[in-house]
Design an enzyme around this catalytic site. Structure first.
Site, PDB file in Angstrom:
ATOM      1  CG  HIS A   1      -8.149 106.655  14.575  1.00  0.00           C
ATOM      2  ND1 HIS A   1      -9.103 107.351  15.248  1.00  0.00           N
ATOM      3  CD2 HIS A   1      -7.213 106.208  15.513  1.00  0.00           C
ATOM      4  CE1 HIS A   1      -8.738 107.246  16.272  1.00  0.00           C
ATOM      5  NE2 HIS A   1      -7.452 106.792  16.876  1.00  0.00           N
TER       6      HIS A   1
ATOM      7  CG  ASP B   1      -5.369 137.534   3.839  1.00  0.00           C
ATOM      8  OD1 ASP B   1      -6.001 136.931   3.246  1.00  0.00           O
ATOM      9  OD2 ASP B   1      -5.131 138.030   3.861  1.00  0.00           O
TER      10      ASP B   1
ATOM     11  CG  HIS C   1     -11.127 112.155  21.923  1.00  0.00           C
ATOM     12  ND1 HIS C   1     -11.377 111.111  20.965  1.00  0.00           N
ATOM     13  CD2 HIS C   1      -9.707 110.747  21.945  1.00  0.00           C
ATOM     14  CE1 HIS C   1     -11.272 110.030  20.339  1.00  0.00           C
ATOM     15  NE2 HIS C   1     -10.047 109.526  21.188  1.00  0.00           N
TER      16      HIS C   1
ATOM     17  CG  ASP D   1      -2.696 109.974  23.047  1.00  0.00           C
ATOM     18  OD1 ASP D   1      -1.838 109.768  22.044  1.00  0.00           O
ATOM     19  OD2 ASP D   1      -4.079 108.872  22.681  1.00  0.00           O
TER      20      ASP D   1
ATOM     21  CG  ASP E   1      -1.512 106.951  19.054  1.00  0.00           C
ATOM     22  OD1 ASP E   1      -1.454 107.100  20.538  1.00  0.00           O
ATOM     23  OD2 ASP E   1      -2.708 106.311  18.427  1.00  0.00           O
TER      24      ASP E   1
ATOM     25  NE  ARG F   1      -5.241 106.375  25.413  1.00  0.00           N
ATOM     26  CZ  ARG F   1      -5.546 107.608  26.350  1.00  0.00           C
ATOM     27  NH1 ARG F   1      -6.215 107.658  26.861  1.00  0.00           N
ATOM     28  NH2 ARG F   1      -5.615 108.338  25.375  1.00  0.00           N
TER      29      ARG F   1
ATOM     30  CG  HIS G   1     -10.694 103.147  25.218  1.00  0.00           C
ATOM     31  ND1 HIS G   1      -9.074 102.514  24.874  1.00  0.00           N
ATOM     32  CD2 HIS G   1      -9.851 104.004  26.067  1.00  0.00           C
ATOM     33  CE1 HIS G   1      -8.170 102.672  25.572  1.00  0.00           C
ATOM     34  NE2 HIS G   1      -8.702 103.333  26.362  1.00  0.00           N
TER      35      HIS G   1
ATOM     36  CE1 TYR H   1      -7.745 106.466  29.777  1.00  0.00           C
ATOM     37  CE2 TYR H   1      -9.299 105.140  29.457  1.00  0.00           C
ATOM     38  CZ  TYR H   1      -8.621 105.722  29.526  1.00  0.00           C
ATOM     39  OH  TYR H   1      -7.398 105.259  28.261  1.00  0.00           O
TER      40      TYR H   1
ATOM     41  CD  GLU I   1      -4.978 103.414  22.068  1.00  0.00           C
ATOM     42  OE1 GLU I   1      -5.567 104.563  22.693  1.00  0.00           O
ATOM     43  OE2 GLU I   1      -5.185 103.309  20.440  1.00  0.00           O
TER      44      GLU I   1
ATOM     45  CG  HIS J   1      -5.887 103.166  16.430  1.00  0.00           C
ATOM     46  ND1 HIS J   1      -4.816 103.253  15.584  1.00  0.00           N
ATOM     47  CD2 HIS J   1      -6.163 103.388  17.522  1.00  0.00           C
ATOM     48  CE1 HIS J   1      -4.637 104.317  16.225  1.00  0.00           C
ATOM     49  NE2 HIS J   1      -5.072 104.188  17.477  1.00  0.00           N
TER      50      HIS J   1
ATOM     51  CD  GLU K   1      -1.885 104.883  21.727  1.00  0.00           C
ATOM     52  OE1 GLU K   1      -2.010 106.386  21.768  1.00  0.00           O
ATOM     53  OE2 GLU K   1      -2.849 104.565  20.508  1.00  0.00           O
TER      54      GLU K   1
HETATM   55  N1  GLY Z   1      -4.418 108.993  20.507  1.00  0.00           N
HETATM   56  C1  GLY Z   1      -5.431 108.778  19.837  1.00  0.00           C
HETATM   57  C2  GLY Z   1      -5.379 107.500  19.940  1.00  0.00           C
HETATM   58  O1  GLY Z   1      -5.126 106.869  20.409  1.00  0.00           O
HETATM   59  O2  GLY Z   1      -6.425 106.055  19.188  1.00  0.00           O
HETATM   60 MN    MN Z   2      -4.256 105.269  19.684  1.00  0.00          MN
HETATM   61 MN    MN Z   3      -3.228 107.746  21.873  1.00  0.00          MN
END
Ligand code: GLY
Ligand code: MN
Ligand code: MN
Length: 444
Positions: free
Chosen positions: A361, A39, A243, A260, A271, A406, A350, A388, A384, A354, A408
């Site tokens: 995203h 529920d 992630h 993050d 972000d 990282r 990466h 690593y 960002e 984005h 960002e």
């Molecule tokens: N938090 C996801 C990214 O940085 O793209």
């Molecule tokens: Mn991001």
């Molecule tokens: Mn992020």
């Protein structure tokens, strides 16, 4: 609360209708309620396209745009008012509210849609919808079309073209208006505050989730209903998991913690990533990696301006990071050759960013006609870069292993370059160490 004004939704609908082919109709469903367990429902989040065109926050609704319709171009199907249901689940706009408060020209009960919508579609040549993204809605749409087809012998005219709405709508969403930038600035401000609070609260012996709680506190206090995505609070070697979502490890002196996280305001995301030492002081190796990532981010900012293309910022980060890794002895060889051979990908796997907007995203094409998209005023994106060093990377000296960094930030392209929306969180080693030291002195 800062939010998108009603007039903006109307402007967006008009702008979309102006781009639709003559004698067409656009149909978009609201997001469905997602069941969490039995529920219990997930917190409701409106579909971004639906929200973009309506600002209507309820489920069980369908938005219809019919350019040129004499009796009104904007039709909303939505739930009827219902005293019993509203007692349990909260108020509904109803059809009157849809017209009065959300600018619909016409509104009907959602339960009548099967009777009414085929009649609205009939005679229109083209149907715009988000084909393929919602199979259940696609099926309904075909049922409505079949109702019209079944009446063909009575002279009913089914549409003969189905067009993906995404092209038009997602291109509109890519360019942020002044009102959108204002909301994104607010989301960024609250998120920056949340990162500051987490840095101040950080102590060895706490858990990653202790810092997540500090973030959530600032998000909610700032008026955000929810984070824009699952917060990542990753200490020690967890910072090398891109992630990471577990957020339950203990914070240890000597480790870095990568956060993050960003909140959402009126369906606009922020972000932010910051990486700081649990102890309040970076080790020599952590500092070297950190400052390299920071230098690469600064090089990227310099490549964000009108007429520069989407990939230039990424290319700048790749060059700075590769050269820096060679200097630190983490990569060996000629920088150009290492870039050509993508050697940096063992450490930086990466992209530099984005699009950012209603979806973290966000929608919008990155290439047009096979070429990287050229940046224009109003486009919002993240910057960002990261490095690593896998805990089990045998090809680097032990002292480097398990370091993940990282950094960002969120930016909007301006006439002369870009505006950084997330400047409210400290970023240099000196600034971060000073903030953390001050918090500890105050707490002592
Ligand atoms: N938090 C996801 C990214 O940085 O793209
Ligand atoms: Mn991001
Ligand atoms: Mn992020």
């Amino acid at each position: 609360m800062i939010h998108i004004p009603k007039s903006e939704y109307s402007r967006r609908r008009k702008a979309l209708m102006a781009q639709m082919e003559p004698n067409s109709i656009a149909i978009l469903p609201a997001a469905a309620v997602a069941i969490r367990n039995r529920d219990v429902e997930h917190v409701y989040r409106q579909d971004s396209d639906f929200q973009y065109l309506s600002g209507f926050p309820e489920p069980q609704a369908v938005l219809v745009l019919m350019p040129g319709r004499v009796h009104g171009e904007y039709i909303l199907f939505c739930r009827e008012r219902n005293a019993e249901r509203e007692l349990w689940d909260g108020l509904r706009a109803g059809q009157e509210g849809a017209i009065r408060d959300f600018g619909a020209d016409d509104a009907f009960p959602i339960t009548d849609i099967d009777d009414i919508l085929p009649g609205l579609i009939e005679g229109r040549d083209r149907v715009y919808s988000a084909m393929g993204s919602n199979p259940e809605f696609d099926r309904h749409l075909m049922e409505w079309i079949n109702v019209i087809r079944s009446k063909a012998n009575l002279g009913a005219q089914p549409p003969n073209e189905f067009v993906a709405l995404d092209h038009l709508l997602h291109d509109m969403r890519l360019y942020k208006s002044a009102a959108e930038v204002k909301v994104m600035r607010e989301a960024a401000r609250i998120s920056a505050q949340a990162h500051v609070r987490a840095m101040q609260a950080c102590r060895a012996g706490l858990h990653e989730f202790s810092l997540e709680a500090e973030l959530d506190y600032e998000f909610r206090k700032g008026g955000a209903k929810m984070p824009a995505y699952g917060s990542i609070v990753a200490a020690g070697r967890n910072s090398c998991i891109l992630h990471y979502q577990q957020n339950d490890a203990v914070l240890k002196d000597g480790d870095l913690v990568l956060i993050d996280a960003g909140c959402e305001i009126d369906c606009y995301a922020s972000d932010i990533t910051r990486t700081f030492p649990v102890s309040g002081k970076y080790s020599a190796e952590q500092k070297a990696i950190y400052e390299l990532v920071l230098a690469s981010q600064e090089a990227a900012f310099a490549e964000i301006a009108p007429n520069k293309h989407w990939n230039q910022a990424h290319e700048a980060t790749v060059r700075v990071i590769t050269a820096g890794l060679v200097k630190l002895g983490l990569l060996q060889g000629d920088v150009d050759e290492l870039i050509a051979g993508e050697a940096y990908k063992a450490f930086y796997m990466h992209r530099a960013g984005h699009w950012l907007g209603m979806d973290v995203h966000d929608v919008g094409e990155y290439k047009v006609g096979g070429e990287w998209r050229v940046l224009e005023v109003g486009m919002a994106l993240t910057v960002e870069p990261g490095i690593y060093i896998a805990p089990d990377n045998q090809s680097v000296a032990k002292k480097w292993r398990g370091i993940g960094v990282r950094i960002e930030d969120d930016v909007v392209v301006t006439k002369t370059g870009c505006e950084v929306l997330t400047g409210g969180v400290p970023k240099t080693v000196t600034e971060i160490e000073a903030l953390m030291a001050q918090a500890r002195t105050q707490a002592a």
